[in-house]
Design a protein around this motif. Structure first.
Motif, PDB file in Angstrom:
ATOM      1  N   UNK A  23       0.845  -1.179   0.000  1.00 20.86           N
ATOM      2  CA  UNK A  23       0.000   0.000   0.000  1.00 20.86           C
ATOM      3  C   UNK A  23       0.885   1.234   0.000  1.00 20.86           C
ATOM      4  N   UNK A  24       0.349   2.326  -0.564  1.00 19.47           N
ATOM      5  CA  UNK A  24       1.148   3.541  -0.641  1.00 19.47           C
ATOM      6  C   UNK A  24       0.258   4.752  -0.866  1.00 19.47           C
ATOM      7  N   UNK A  25       0.876   5.908  -0.846  1.00 18.66           N
ATOM      8  CA  UNK A  25       0.255   7.134  -1.336  1.00 18.66           C
ATOM      9  C   UNK A  25       1.288   7.872  -2.174  1.00 18.66           C
ATOM     10  N   UNK A  26       0.934   8.252  -3.397  1.00 17.16           N
ATOM     11  CA  UNK A  26       1.823   9.135  -4.157  1.00 17.16           C
ATOM     12  C   UNK A  26       2.003  10.450  -3.406  1.00 17.16           C
ATOM     13  N   UNK A  27       3.150  11.069  -3.578  1.00 10.33           N
ATOM     14  CA  UNK A  27       3.434  12.322  -2.869  1.00 10.33           C
ATOM     15  C   UNK A  27       2.378  13.379  -3.175  1.00 10.33           C
ATOM     16  N   UNK A  28       1.956  13.470  -4.418  1.00  7.37           N
ATOM     17  CA  UNK A  28       1.010  14.515  -4.787  1.00  7.37           C
ATOM     18  C   UNK A  28      -0.361  14.280  -4.160  1.00  7.37           C
ATOM     19  N   UNK A  29      -0.745  12.987  -3.980  1.00 11.36           N
ATOM     20  CA  UNK A  29      -2.027  12.679  -3.346  1.00 11.36           C
ATOM     21  C   UNK A  29      -1.990  13.090  -1.877  1.00 11.36           C
ATOM     22  N   UNK A  30      -0.891  12.759  -1.206  1.00  9.32           N
ATOM     23  CA  UNK A  30      -0.781  13.149   0.204  1.00  9.32           C
ATOM     24  C   UNK A  30      -0.863  14.670   0.358  1.00  9.32           C
ATOM     25  N   UNK A  31      -0.198  15.408  -0.515  1.00 11.36           N
ATOM     26  CA  UNK A  31      -0.225  16.868  -0.398  1.00 11.36           C
ATOM     27  C   UNK A  31      -1.610  17.420  -0.713  1.00 11.36           C
ATOM     28  N   UNK A  32      -2.325  16.786  -1.620  1.00 12.18           N
ATOM     29  CA  UNK A  32      -3.718  17.194  -1.864  1.00 12.18           C
ATOM     30  C   UNK A  32      -4.588  16.874  -0.647  1.00 12.18           C
ATOM     31  N   UNK A  33      -4.323  15.754   0.035  1.00 18.05           N
ATOM     32  CA  UNK A  33      -5.065  15.410   1.247  1.00 18.05           C
ATOM     33  C   UNK A  33      -4.869  16.476   2.332  1.00 18.05           C
ATOM     34  N   UNK A  34      -3.623  16.876   2.513  1.00 15.70           N
ATOM     35  CA  UNK A  34      -3.327  17.876   3.536  1.00 15.70           C
ATOM     36  C   UNK A  34      -3.968  19.212   3.172  1.00 15.70           C
ATOM     37  N   UNK A  35      -3.984  19.538   1.889  1.00 19.59           N
ATOM     38  CA  UNK A  35      -4.648  20.771   1.457  1.00 19.59           C
ATOM     39  C   UNK A  35      -6.141  20.707   1.737  1.00 19.59           C
ATOM     40  N   UNK A  36      -6.748  19.539   1.538  1.00 19.67           N
ATOM     41  CA  UNK A  36      -8.170  19.394   1.807  1.00 19.67           C
ATOM     42  C   UNK A  36      -8.498  19.566   3.274  1.00 19.67           C
ATOM     43  N   UNK A  37      -7.698  18.970   4.146  1.00 17.55           N
ATOM     44  CA  UNK A  37      -7.967  19.091   5.584  1.00 17.55           C
ATOM     45  C   UNK A  37      -7.626  20.494   6.065  1.00 17.55           C
ATOM     46  N   UNK A  38      -6.633  21.137   5.442  1.00 13.23           N
ATOM     47  CA  UNK A  38      -6.297  22.520   5.793  1.00 13.23           C
ATOM     48  C   UNK A  38      -7.486  23.443   5.524  1.00 13.23           C
ATOM     49  N   UNK A  39      -8.170  23.241   4.430  1.00  6.31           N
ATOM     50  CA  UNK A  39      -9.328  24.075   4.108  1.00  6.31           C
ATOM     51  C   UNK A  39     -10.411  23.931   5.170  1.00  6.31           C
ATOM     52  N   UNK A  40     -10.657  22.690   5.614  1.00  2.00           N
ATOM     53  CA  UNK A  40     -11.648  22.481   6.667  1.00  2.00           C
ATOM     54  C   UNK A  40     -11.210  23.128   7.974  1.00  2.00           C
TER      55      UNK A  40
END
Length: 545
Positions: A23-40
């Motif tokens: 299992x993994x996360x691409x770097x760009x997906x993780x950074x998009x995840x953090x951006x999503x939670x930052x907005x909330x």
């Protein structure tokens, strides 16, 4: 959702599961995840007082965009061969795919000074090389809790050019590597994507807002990164999936709803009359409490309030009543109540719970007892939520949310009652100190029994009051026996003014006494006590022991 980034970038790893999970996360997906939670976090959790403080130094129209940009770009330092090589040990399929794209990465590749380029520092170096303002780049460099020190041997300006560390950014031969252009293009592509996605057209228009704003932004980024890294909130992907079909809005909403952080407290109380005070505390206000309420109600720019009065006159209730008004005026989202010992904190905790449960709000709010023996407090343990899911129709207005239980998250809950050292730790050089500043900057701070602290504690307290003054955080100090000289030192620390300036309020020895700041001015009011006369009778026991 179709990806608009290149295949080469989309397959660079950012996180892995345990060995053998594939299992993994691409770097760009993780950074998009953090951006999503930052907005909330920015829209639904961050107190209005903190937004207001930052908006005084950053154009309000760009503030949320800046937060999103920082979240998107925070791990750009992972787009380097020295970082990618570490993760490929667990991702053989990804290694083959990357080699097909031209990345020269093998298990046998050696980096002479790999430890000198951790990905936080690497991200700071990359951003500066792209012309990102240094004050902004250092936030990325500090997002693992510790900014780059000036004494570090390999400084930022040498990272990408030194013979020893350049290979960490370009490949085994440094700036002469065949893959140099490929790595440069990948990082440039992501940097421009972050600018476009966040809506910031030009970073150069963002002037340095100063250290207080940097501290809060770094704390917010750390919080978003920790939440975005939780695989319960943001599940990992199988290794044949680079995330280009993910719906990131739905993914962010799932992560936020799973975490279920209670919102910041919001007060709408600008006036407390007798009946409201009676409802809240079960007795009518005395003179001290009425005068305290009047002072904070009439102040245009409330800051520090010092209440000096004898024991048993109701200073705690006066402070809590003032807190509701101060929170409404400032937009603060919580309370920190600091006491000198665990015993005094335990003693006042049930009183604070009763007060908070009667607040005029329909939200479920979080509470934290912050000291080393909190696990032994039965009242506190009975309030523990135990999981992230909080029912919207929950009967209890206060919960202990597990996300705020870590030592470094101690000040992030809405209501924090604890030993004063939780506040004083914010004045020390300590890893992840930014989280403490994020939590305390958005609260009303109450410090009880201020006369009980020794010289060392007072030194740390004065330093913390300087920070709180810069944040514009309202502070209430309670004391029965505060020396006149100490009163002046507290005011000076909060206002950041020179000591020794001759003013009448510095030598006022009246008692009881209210001293408060309104903007940069200091005011005082002498009080009369209206406590009823009490007669104490001592009877000797006739029994022999």
């Amino acid at each position: 959702m179709k990806s608009i980034i290149s295949k080469e970038l989309s397959w660079l790893p950012g996180k892995t599961g345990k060995q053998g999970q594939y299992l993994w996360l691409p770097a760009w997906v993780h950074m998009r995840d953090v951006e999503g939670i930052m907005s909330f976090l920015y829209r639904e959790w961050l107190p209005e007082s903190v937004k207001g403080m930052m908006s005084e130094r950053i154009d309000p129209d760009n503030l949320e965009k800046l937060c999103r940009f920082l979240a998107l770009v925070h791990d750009i330092g992972k787009l380097t061969p020295v970082f990618v090589k570490k993760l490929l040990l667990f991702l053989p399929e990804i290694q083959i795919k990357l080699q097909g794209f031209g990345f020269d990465i093998s298990k046998n590749m050696e980096f002479l000074e790999a430890g000198n380029s951790p990905h936080g520092l690497a991200g700071e170096a990359v951003l500066i090389s792209f012309g990102c303002p240094e004050w902004l780049a250092v936030i990325v460099g500090a997002h693992h809790g510790k900014p780059v020190s000036e004494e570090q041997e390999y400084r930022i300006d040498r990272q990408m050019n030194s013979a020893g560390t350049a290979q960490n950014y370009y490949g085994p031969n440094g700036r002469d590597s065949k893959t140099k252009t490929l790595w440069e293009n990948i990082r440039r592509e992501w940097y421009e994507y972050c600018l476009s996605e966040s809506g910031i057209e030009n970073l150069e228009i963002l002037k340095n807002p100063g250290t207080p704003v940097q501290m809060v932004l770094t704390g917010l980024l750390i919080m978003a990164d920790w939440m975005g890294s939780n695989s319960l909130y943001f599940p990992l992907l199988y290794c044949d999936d680079n995330g280009d079909r993910l719906n990131f809005e739905q993914r962010a909403a799932y992560g936020w709803n799973t975490a279920a952080l209670p919102p910041a407290w919001h007060s709408n109380i600008f006036e407390i009359r007798k009946r409201e005070f009676l409802r809240q505390f079960s007795f009518e206000p005395n003179m001290l409490q009425r005068e305290t309420i009047d002072v904070v109600r009439d102040a245009d720019q409330p800051g520090m309030l010092i209440i000096e009065a004898q024991m048993g006159v109701g200073k705690t209730e006066a402070a809590l009543a003032a807190t509701e008004i101060l929170a409404a005026k400032s937009g603060s989202g919580g309370v920190f109540f600091g006491l000198p010992t665990q015993a005094t904190a335990n003693g006042i905790f049930p009183r604070l719970v009763k007060w908070a449960e009667k607040l005029d709000t329909e939200d479920i709010l979080s509470i934290r007892l912050a000291h080393g023996s909190a696990d032994l407090n039965e009242v506190y343990q009975s309030m523990f939520c135990g999981h992230g899911d909080v029912e919207e129709d929950a009967e209890e207005p206060l919960i202990v949310h597990p996300w705020f239980e870590g030592n470094k998250q101690a000040l992030l809950a809405d209501f924090v009652i604890g030993t004063v050292d939780q506040l004083l730790l914010g004045s020390l050089k300590q890893k992840h100190i930014m989280l403490r500043h994020l939590g305390i900057s958005g609260k009303i701070v109450i410090i009880d029994e201020c006369h009980a602290y020794d010289a060392y504690m007072n030194g740390y307290l004065d330093r913390m009051l300087e920070w709180l003054g810069k944040y514009g955080t309202p502070v209430i100090i309670l004391s029965a026996t505060l020396p006149v000289e100490r009163r002046s030192e507290l005011i000076d620390a909060y206002l950041g003014k020179y000591k020794g300036e001759k003013k009448n309020w510095r030598s006022n020895r009246c008692y009881p006494l209210l001293t408060w700041t309104n903007g940069g001015e200091v005011f005082q009011k002498e009080l009369e006590t209206d406590t009823s006369e009490k007669r104490v009778q001592i009877k000797k026991s006739q029994k022999k022991i």
